[in-house]
Design an enzyme around this catalytic site. Sequence first.
Site, PDB file in Angstrom:
ATOM      1  N   ASP A  20     162.068  38.553  93.254  1.00  0.00           N
ATOM      2  CA  ASP A  20     162.561  39.086  92.414  1.00  0.00           C
ATOM      3  C   ASP A  20     163.543  37.745  90.871  1.00  0.00           C
ATOM      4  O   ASP A  20     163.186  36.712  91.964  1.00  0.00           O
ATOM      5  CB  ASP A  20     163.759  39.179  92.497  1.00  0.00           C
ATOM      6  CG  ASP A  20     163.511  40.539  92.799  1.00  0.00           C
ATOM      7  OD1 ASP A  20     162.923  41.624  92.708  1.00  0.00           O
ATOM      8  OD2 ASP A  20     163.578  41.335  94.447  1.00  0.00           O
ATOM      9  N   ASP A  44     159.489  46.199  89.229  1.00  0.00           N
ATOM     10  CA  ASP A  44     160.954  46.871  89.043  1.00  0.00           C
ATOM     11  C   ASP A  44     161.101  47.781  87.931  1.00  0.00           C
ATOM     12  O   ASP A  44     161.792  49.166  87.941  1.00  0.00           O
ATOM     13  CB  ASP A  44     161.825  46.441  89.988  1.00  0.00           C
ATOM     14  CG  ASP A  44     161.939  45.470  91.190  1.00  0.00           C
ATOM     15  OD1 ASP A  44     161.515  45.786  91.849  1.00  0.00           O
ATOM     16  OD2 ASP A  44     162.474  44.849  91.334  1.00  0.00           O
TER      17      ASP A  44
END
Length: 149
Positions: A112, A126
């Site tokens: 991330d 995401d």
Amino acid sequence: MIRSFLTISFVLVTDQATKWLVQQHMTEGMSIPILLDIFHLTYILNPGAAFGLFAHQQWLLILVAVLLIASVGVLFRQIQEQPATLRFGAALLVGGAVGNLIDRIRFGKVVDFFDFRIWPIFNVADIAICVGVGLILLAMFKEQGAAND
């Protein structure tokens, strides 16, 4: 059908390419301010799902992703007969699920890096998953509204 595969491929390539760039140019925990105190690129390895839910439950998260992808595969022909909003949403969802699944299998965690400081850090997959689910829900609500008219 071709558009769905192109969408899945675009999400997957974009997701994996951005994660690769982050891993090549940043060290874990490193944060680069883009807009000070608003938006940073921050490299983390997330052991859970959205918002850190189910942290360190890799087999559960892998199983859920595989079941989701398999379900869409089984229902693919029926999905292709649905409105474009649902088809596009399903393709985004699958592309994102595959992108994060690759990370879970390769690293045991998900890469991330988008960090808005007021929200958990996330990635391209995401975004695709969230937008995909939103489009699927929108298509379902539209269909429900049409059925009630």
